[in-house]
Design an enzyme around this catalytic site. Structure first.
Site, PDB file in Angstrom:
ATOM      1  N   ASP A   1       0.856  -1.200   0.000  1.00 52.85           N
ATOM      2  CA  ASP A   1       0.000   0.000   0.000  1.00 52.85           C
ATOM      3  C   ASP A   1       0.882   1.237   0.000  1.00 52.85           C
ATOM      4  OD1 ASP A   1      -3.292   0.318   0.869  1.00 52.85           O
ATOM      5  OD2 ASP A   1      -2.027   2.111   0.730  1.00 52.85           O
TER       6      ASP A   1
ATOM      7  N   ASN B   1      -5.518  -4.812  -6.526  1.00 48.05           N
ATOM      8  CA  ASN B   1      -6.686  -4.179  -5.906  1.00 48.05           C
ATOM      9  C   ASN B   1      -6.512  -2.666  -5.718  1.00 48.05           C
ATOM     10  OD1 ASN B   1      -9.015  -4.132  -3.697  1.00 48.05           O
ATOM     11  ND2 ASN B   1      -7.179  -3.306  -2.720  1.00 48.05           N
TER      12      ASN B   1
ATOM     13  N   TYR C   1     -12.337   6.419 -14.531  1.00 51.32           N
ATOM     14  CA  TYR C   1     -12.353   5.215 -13.674  1.00 51.32           C
ATOM     15  C   TYR C   1     -13.050   4.044 -14.393  1.00 51.32           C
ATOM     16  CZ  TYR C   1     -13.570   2.473  -9.458  1.00 51.32           C
ATOM     17  OH  TYR C   1     -13.737   1.484  -8.517  1.00 51.32           O
TER      18      TYR C   1
ATOM     19  N   LYS D   1     -11.596   0.481 -15.530  1.00 52.54           N
ATOM     20  CA  LYS D   1     -12.151  -0.758 -14.975  1.00 52.54           C
ATOM     21  C   LYS D   1     -12.676  -1.685 -16.078  1.00 52.54           C
ATOM     22  CE  LYS D   1     -11.553  -0.314 -10.505  1.00 52.54           C
ATOM     23  NZ  LYS D   1     -10.423  -1.073  -9.912  1.00 52.54           N
TER      24      LYS D   1
ATOM     25  N   THR E   1     -16.471   1.490   1.764  1.00 53.39           N
ATOM     26  CA  THR E   1     -15.095   1.916   2.023  1.00 53.39           C
ATOM     27  C   THR E   1     -15.077   3.431   1.848  1.00 53.39           C
ATOM     28  OG1 THR E   1     -14.397   1.850  -0.284  1.00 53.39           O
ATOM     29  CG2 THR E   1     -14.196  -0.215   0.941  1.00 53.39           C
TER      30      THR E   1
END
Ligand code: NAD
Length: 311
Positions: A37, A99, A170, A174, A204
């Site tokens: 991360d 991810n 985005y 994706k 999230t």
């Protein structure tokens, strides 16, 4: 749960949200985990080692093995260092969960070049670069005669497969990840590598930024718990799942749809080149009310609704 004892996994963007749950679940199943991360803001700015270190501490507190990694997945050389870290630390690599992600939502007419480039880089290149380096390693293992049963799990989105307003950058990334999954699955099958992707739904900081606060139910099943995604990842990592590849799993609570990719759809066929006027008449005849995308919310409703009726 499938036993992943002895396997080594990398989870990118594992300091928070969905990635954190994947890392915890893979460790619970017995895998050693590289917790990658960058510690970036939702828009992809800044760095912070704390989120990855906290997840490593959590895994270790439960008796698992984990190491933190702060590489930027969109940096080609950084992605190679991350793959190397797994191999140098634990002696091998079996699982790569791509991810990590950011959002910079804006209507297309107002979107800046930076907003486009940053989102495409973290998602699309951030899937390609780690997969490229991991795949080169697995090809070598396969050439050395090893019985490779390696896994890549990518992260697409309902925004990419159904198309969400305000997310041209985005959603395009994706959708690209869903296509990348199908191509990589075909190319890497010969080395024993399966490649699948998730289209998740979870509470999230990313979804709360887009849709506002999503309250947790006081009791009962929490459909938006980010931990709902991780059993699908663990299942796909099992040795027994060797023949499941190139698939995109839409997950909403307990509803999991194996999405159909672009299929052949409506056919307009003749044995000669179409005349534009004829084609236009055919289009208008077959679609008197027009034909336009229904959008993400309608697509999600259909997907989850169908599955919920079955269960
Ligand atoms: N939450 C949802 O409902 C949802 C829906 C569809 C898709 N997704 C996808 O799931 C993934 C996880 O998202 P989330 O909701 O958990 O978001 P999140 O913001 O909670 O977590 C993303 C993590 O990725 C890290 N990161 C960002 N850029 C990075 C980089 N360049 N290198 C390494 N790490 C980086 C961040 O520091 C952060 O910890 C993303 O790919 C996201 O697009 C989420």
């Amino acid at each position: 749960m499938p036993n992943l004892e002895g396997k080594v996994a990398i989870v990118t963007g594992a300091g928070r949200g969905i990635g954190r749950e994947h890392a915890l679940a893979l460790a619970r199943a017995g895998a050693s985990v590289v917790v990658n991360d960058l510690g970036a803001s939702l828009a992809g700015e800044g760095t912070d080692t704390a989120p990855a270190n906290e997840v490593v501490a959590e895994i270790e507190a439960h008796g698992g093995a984990a190491v933190a990694d702060g590489e930027n997945v969109a940096d080609f050389d950084g992605a190679e260092r991350m793959v190397r870290r797994a191999i140098d630390t634990y002696g091998r690599l079996d699982i790569l969960v791509n991810n990590a992600g950011i959002t910079r939502d804006r209507m297309l007419v107002n979107m800046s070049e930076d907003e486009w480039d940053a989102v495409i880089a973290v998602h699309l290149k951030g899937h390609f670069a780690p997969t490229r380096h991991a795949a080169a390693y697995w090809r070598e293992c396969s050439k050395d005669g090893e019985d490779v049963r390696a896994r890549v799990i990518n992260t697409s989105s309902p925004s990419g497969v159904f198309g969400n307003v305000g997310q041209a950058n985005y959603g395009a990334a994706k959708a690209g990840i869903a296509a990348f999954t199908i191509i990589a699955a075909q190319e890497l099958a010969r080395y024993g590598v399966t490649v699948n992707c998730l289209a998740p739904n979870a509470r999230t900081r990313m979804t709360e930024a887009a849709f506002g606060e999503i309250p947790k139910p006081e009791d009962g099943f929490d459909l938006m718990d980010p931990a709902n995604l991780s059993p699908i990842v663990v299942a796909l990592c099992a040795d027994e799942a060797q023949a499941i590849t190139g698939q995109c799993f839409f997950v909403y609570g307990g509803a999991v749809n194996l999405l159909r990719p672009w299929d052949a759809g409506e056919l307009f066929a003749r044995d000669e080149r179409w005349d534009a006027n004829d084609f236009l008449s055919q289009l208008l005849a077959r679609f008197p009310d027009g034909s336009a995308p229904e959008g993400m919310v309608a697509g999600m409703g259909k997907a989850g609704g169908r599955s919920l009726q079955v269960s």
